[in-house]
Write a protein that holds these residues in place. Structure first.
Motif, mmCIF file in Angstrom:
data_model
loop_
_atom_site.group_PDB
_atom_site.id
_atom_site.type_symbol
_atom_site.label_atom_id
_atom_site.label_comp_id
_atom_site.label_asym_id
_atom_site.label_seq_id
_atom_site.Cartn_x
_atom_site.Cartn_y
_atom_site.Cartn_z
ATOM 1 N N TYR A 1 0.846 -1.190 0.000
ATOM 2 C CA TYR A 1 0.000 0.000 0.000
ATOM 3 C C TYR A 1 0.885 1.245 0.000
ATOM 4 C CZ TYR A 1 -3.580 3.271 1.700
ATOM 5 O OH TYR A 1 -4.453 4.318 1.850
ATOM 6 N N GLY A 2 0.574 2.183 -0.866
ATOM 7 C CA GLY A 2 1.310 3.424 -0.920
ATOM 8 C C GLY A 2 2.608 3.367 -1.702
ATOM 9 N N GLU A 3 2.960 2.211 -2.237
ATOM 10 C CA GLU A 3 4.176 2.060 -3.032
ATOM 11 C C GLU A 3 3.797 1.916 -4.501
ATOM 12 O OE1 GLU A 3 7.249 2.205 -1.639
ATOM 13 O OE2 GLU A 3 6.281 2.502 0.301
ATOM 14 N N ILE A 4 4.767 2.087 -5.373
ATOM 15 C CA ILE A 4 4.544 1.895 -6.798
ATOM 16 C C ILE A 4 5.634 1.002 -7.366
ATOM 17 C CG2 ILE A 4 3.248 4.025 -7.219
ATOM 18 C CD1 ILE A 4 5.881 5.323 -8.125
ATOM 19 N N GLU A 5 5.361 0.469 -8.527
ATOM 20 C CA GLU A 5 6.295 -0.406 -9.229
ATOM 21 C C GLU A 5 6.160 -0.112 -10.718
ATOM 22 O OE1 GLU A 5 9.107 -2.020 -9.445
ATOM 23 O OE2 GLU A 5 8.545 -3.397 -7.844
ATOM 24 N N SER A 6 7.180 -0.407 -11.485
ATOM 25 C CA SER A 6 7.091 -0.214 -12.932
ATOM 26 C C SER A 6 6.785 -1.545 -13.607
ATOM 27 C CB SER A 6 8.394 0.369 -13.487
ATOM 28 O OG SER A 6 9.408 -0.618 -13.503
ATOM 29 N N TYR A 7 6.250 -1.450 -14.808
ATOM 30 C CA TYR A 7 5.965 -2.658 -15.590
ATOM 31 C C TYR A 7 7.254 -3.435 -15.841
ATOM 32 C CZ TYR A 7 1.483 -0.384 -16.488
ATOM 33 O OH TYR A 7 0.263 0.234 -16.337
ATOM 34 N N GLY A 8 8.331 -2.715 -16.145
ATOM 35 C CA GLY A 8 9.617 -3.359 -16.403
ATOM 36 C C GLY A 8 10.151 -4.101 -15.187
ATOM 37 N N ARG A 9 10.026 -3.486 -14.022
ATOM 38 C CA ARG A 9 10.498 -4.143 -12.803
ATOM 39 C C ARG A 9 9.654 -5.365 -12.480
ATOM 40 N NH1 ARG A 9 13.285 -0.408 -8.925
ATOM 41 N NH2 ARG A 9 12.912 -2.091 -7.454
ATOM 42 N N LEU A 10 8.360 -5.299 -12.738
ATOM 43 C CA LEU A 10 7.521 -6.487 -12.553
ATOM 44 C C LEU A 10 7.985 -7.610 -13.470
ATOM 45 C CD1 LEU A 10 3.836 -5.237 -12.140
ATOM 46 C CD2 LEU A 10 5.238 -6.420 -10.463
ATOM 47 N N ALA A 11 8.304 -7.266 -14.707
ATOM 48 C CA ALA A 11 8.799 -8.271 -15.658
ATOM 49 C C ALA A 11 10.090 -8.894 -15.135
ATOM 50 C CB ALA A 11 9.016 -7.640 -17.033
#
Length: 175
Positions: free
Chosen positions: A92-102
């Motif tokens: 909660y309250g954090e973000i992630e990038s699509y690339g980092r998820l990959a």
């Protein structure tokens, strides 16, 4: 048998969908990929999971809930399910990038778009927090409920530090 309930939210009405004792969908009414099979059928008694989901969503929008305890049943391809499993790990309250998820999924470079496509098909928005995923440049991209709602959800979760975090995310990415 599928059961439905429409609930209010500060960002517009939302549709809850349940089967048996599990939540199978949470959508903003009219959003992209809104289910086409919605009916008012489903019996006189709605499942308890719909009541629990409505209560937990109200708590979330009031700023009183950061984690959900609703049983989910999500239908999707194995790849989609792997992406959705990673989404629930974003705090909660954090973000992630699509690339980092990959990268976390062990996918080859250039897989960010595939992750984005799976992310966009998430049938249980907010509870499975697809709104917490942004571009590696820090841009708000791709949200089936619309970018204004994505921005509002991020602001709800981190009203004072979301812009700074967007800047930091880009600095943390490998070049």
């Amino acid at each position: 048998m599928k059961h439905y309930r429409v609930i209010p939210s500060p960002l517009g009405e939302m549709l809850l969908r349940a089967e048996d004792d599990a939540l199978t969908g949470l959508y903003f009414v009219g959003q992209k990929y809104f289910p086409q099979d919605v009916t008012q059928a489903g019996g006189a008694h709605s499942p308890r999971v719909l009541e629990e989901s409505a209560a937990q969503m109200a708590e979330y929008f009031a700023g009183e809930r950061q984690r959900f305890t609703i049983r989910l049943q999500m239908t999707g391809s194995p790849f989609q399910r792997s992406v959705w499993s990673e989404l629930v790990k974003i705090p909660y309250g954090e973000i992630e990038s699509y690339g980092r998820l990959a990268q976390r999924l062990g996918l080859p470079a250039g897989s960010a778009r595939a992750v984005g496509a799976a992310n966009s098909r998430n049938p249980v928005s907010i509870i499975v927090p697809c709104h917490r995923v942004i571009s590696s440049a820090g841009d708000l991209t791709g949200y089936a409920g619309g970018l204004a709602r994505k921005s509002a959800l991020l602001a709800l979760e981190r009203p004072s530090s979301a812009p700074q975090q967007l800047e930091l995310l880009d600095a943390e990415l490998p070049q």
